[in-house]
Design an enzyme around this catalytic site. Structure first.
Site, mmCIF file in Angstrom:
data_model
loop_
_atom_site.group_PDB
_atom_site.id
_atom_site.type_symbol
_atom_site.label_atom_id
_atom_site.label_comp_id
_atom_site.label_asym_id
_atom_site.label_seq_id
_atom_site.Cartn_x
_atom_site.Cartn_y
_atom_site.Cartn_z
ATOM 1 N N SER A 282 -9.793 9.836 8.196
ATOM 2 C CA SER A 282 -11.039 9.333 7.596
ATOM 3 C C SER A 282 -10.985 7.819 7.344
ATOM 4 C CB SER A 282 -11.313 10.066 6.281
ATOM 5 O OG SER A 282 -10.331 9.733 5.326
ATOM 6 N N ASN A 283 -9.824 7.195 7.541
ATOM 7 C CA ASN A 283 -9.710 5.737 7.370
ATOM 8 C C ASN A 283 -10.232 4.981 8.593
ATOM 9 O OD1 ASN A 283 -6.355 6.136 6.014
ATOM 10 N ND2 ASN A 283 -8.297 6.188 4.941
ATOM 11 N N LYS B 226 0.833 2.910 5.716
ATOM 12 C CA LYS B 226 -0.070 1.826 6.124
ATOM 13 C C LYS B 226 0.633 0.474 6.148
ATOM 14 C CE LYS B 226 -4.439 3.787 4.603
ATOM 15 N NZ LYS B 226 -5.585 3.632 3.689
ATOM 16 N N CYS C 260 -15.280 4.916 -2.896
ATOM 17 C CA CYS C 260 -15.714 4.993 -1.494
ATOM 18 C C CYS C 260 -15.750 6.437 -1.019
ATOM 19 C CB CYS C 260 -14.775 4.203 -0.586
ATOM 20 S SG CYS C 260 -14.964 2.428 -0.740
ATOM 21 N N ASP D 227 -8.644 -0.101 -4.329
ATOM 22 C CA ASP D 227 -9.787 0.811 -4.291
ATOM 23 C C ASP D 227 -10.083 1.468 -5.638
ATOM 24 O OD1 ASP D 227 -7.737 2.570 -4.593
ATOM 25 O OD2 ASP D 227 -7.983 3.590 -2.679
ATOM 26 N N CYS E 60 -14.221 20.878 -3.678
ATOM 27 C CA CYS E 60 -14.657 19.712 -2.911
ATOM 28 C C CYS E 60 -13.942 19.767 -1.565
ATOM 29 C CB CYS E 60 -14.333 18.418 -3.662
ATOM 30 S SG CYS E 60 -12.571 18.159 -3.896
ATOM 31 N N ARG F 93 -13.324 2.477 9.358
ATOM 32 C CA ARG F 93 -13.440 1.098 8.860
ATOM 33 C C ARG F 93 -12.114 0.339 8.824
ATOM 34 N NH1 ARG F 93 -13.003 4.800 5.406
ATOM 35 N NH2 ARG F 93 -11.784 4.619 3.516
ATOM 36 N N ASP G 26 0.874 -1.184 0.000
ATOM 37 C CA ASP G 26 0.000 0.000 0.000
ATOM 38 C C ASP G 26 0.907 1.228 0.000
ATOM 39 O OD1 ASP G 26 -3.250 0.433 1.281
ATOM 40 O OD2 ASP G 26 -1.950 2.076 0.639
#
Lengths: 388, 80
Positions: free
Chosen positions: A70-71, A87, A193, A131, A345, A74, A63
């Site tokens: 925000s990870n 990670k 996601c 992803d 955004c 989950r 990774d």
């Protein structure tokens, strides 16, 4: 075969050894097994923990990303103390503590067309928990070219998909990702996601199912989901298993194969190779928070468009029209072409992608995007703005 | 032909629900169904690989659809 395991290992795996239909033989196969897990995110978190705990002897984990706040909703391998850390390294340290009897090989690079075959060659099974579409096609094609089994899982909002690709069956290798999805969707047609949202527990369930399939493939126990796609819907707890046939038109494994090597996957999917990856936008179209603040102050004539989802706008906004990234192409007719249009955004990633999409698919030439998004604007211009 | 569609992934947004009744005048095949669906819901065209399963099996464009068949729409998803 008992001597294959040390005393502490026999204790560690005691519940497997006493499991009828599993036992020492299956455990030895797990120990001899080598798995490469691609993506240490929502799916990778449970997947890696169960593979490590079960005693898969060699686990590679790749990774390129670092842990973000925000990870944590989950990606249960990580905690607050890991923010900003790679990670793959954090995950490897966590798994090492979980099971000292296995070998862990973290890789912090991106999986690319250039390194995929070399990285994957040494493994028996690849578990795809990435992803984005370009990497899914890359993992699939590399697995087929190297004759590796690809344990596939994917999630969307409340739903998950699991299958086992290129699995050796009596009649030959089972179907692969390209039998399921011959062509990638158009950019923006399927939200990621980050854009579409994801129920935190869902990758926990689907990643665990993926671990189950890896364990079945390696141990030879049970019947892997080869030639079958499992669909799970968390919203009503239902699941379906659909039979997947081989596609004679498959460019890798069809009746007249045309593809013998890896291809340019971002170009094939026409999208950046990570849902968070930067989209290449001309510098002239990037509006810094400071420049945008000046536009506002000078009351210049422009239209501001918020390309986030409605729920995000409720949390925080700096005005403008709401046109979520997933639907903006359909609303393109209502976007002016004669005055500057500024897209924004949360972080500037989606607005850059939308900008490219509107240019390439709807011919716009008057677009800017707020660099760094709301986060940068809050940091540099308006610290009172709530961020998330 | 009139069927109940079981929509997965982003097709739920496009069709406006998980289970949707759909009737079309054209040929009772997967190709006929998809052509009518794309006419009524143009964003479906962007999926390129929208797959259709009939009952428990992936179907090809020429597979015929009969009354009472369970039709499942499976778009690609990429989240991880």
């Amino acid at each position: 075969m008992q001597s294959f395991f040390s005393g502490p290992e026999l204790v560690h795996y005691a519940r497997h050894l006493s499991l009828p239909g599993f036992g020492l033989e299956a455990q030895a196969k797990l120990k001899a097994g080598k798995v490469l897990v691609v993506g240490c995110g929502g799916l990778g978190s449970p997947l890696l923990q169960y593979l490590a705990a079960a005693g898969v002897g060699t686990i590679g984990l790749i990774d390129h990303d670092v842990v973000d706040k925000s990870n944590l909703q989950r990606q249960v391998l990580f905690g607050m103390q890991d923010l900003g850390q790679p990670k793959a390294h954090v995950a490897a340290a966590r798994l090492e503590a979980l099971n000292p009897h296995i070998e862990l090989r973290p890789y912090t690079e991106s999986l690319t067309r250039e390194n995929a075959l070399d990285l994957m060659r040494d493994y028996d099974v690849v578990a795809d928990g990435t992803d984005n579409f370009p990497t899914r096609y890359l993992v699939n094609d590399a697995c087929v070219l190297l004759d590796k089994v690809n344990v596939y899982a994917s999630v969307f909002r409340f739903e998950g998909q699991v299958s086992v690709f290129h699995f050796p069956l009596p009649e030959g290798r089972g179907p692969n990702y390209r039998d399921l999805y011959p062509k990638p969707p158009q950019p923006g047609a399927v939200p990621s996601c980050a854009e579409g949202g994801i129920l935190g527990v869902l990758p926990g369930i689907i990643g665990s199912l993926q671990a189950l399939e890896v364990i079945k493939v390696l141990s030879g126990v049970g019947e892997p989901l080869a030639g079958r796609l499992l669909l799970f819907d968390a919203s009503d707890g239902s699941s379906r298993i659909l039979k997947v046939p081989r596609d004679p038109e498959n460019p890798l494994t069809g009746t007249h194969p045309t593809q013998k090597e890896l291809i340019d996957y971002p170009a094939f999917c026409r999208t950046p190779a990570s849902e968070d990856g930067p989209a290449a936008v001309l510098t002239a179209q990037c509006l810094s928070p400071e420049a945008f603040a000046r536009w506002r102050q000078e009351k210049r004539s422009y239209v501001l468009i918020d390309v986030r989802e409605a729920y995000e706008r409720e949390i925080s906004h700096i005005g403008g029209l709401l046109m979520p990234a997933g639907q903006i192409l359909e609303q393109a007719d209502s976007i002016p072409r004669d005055i500057p249009v500024v897209l924004y955004c949360r972080s500037g990633q989606r607005s850059a992608k939308v900008l490219q999409r509107l240019e390439s698919q709807a011919g716009f030439r008057n677009l800017y995007h707020l660099e760094g998004g709301l986060l940068a604007f809050a940091r540099e211009i308006d610290p009172t703005l709530p961020t998330y | 032909m009139k069927v109940t569609l079981h929509a997965y992934g982003i097709t739920r947004d496009y069709l406006g629900g998980r289970e949707v009744e759909f009737e079309w005048p054209g040929p009772p095949t997967v190709a006929g169904l998809l052509a009518s669906l794309e006419r009524q819901y143009p964003p479906l065209k962007g999926l390129a690989s929208l797959r259709v399963a009939i009952n428990t099996e992936y179907a090809s464009p020429e597979t015929s659809i009969g009354p009472g068949d369970e039709i499942v729409l499976i778009p690609p998803v990429s989240g991880g």
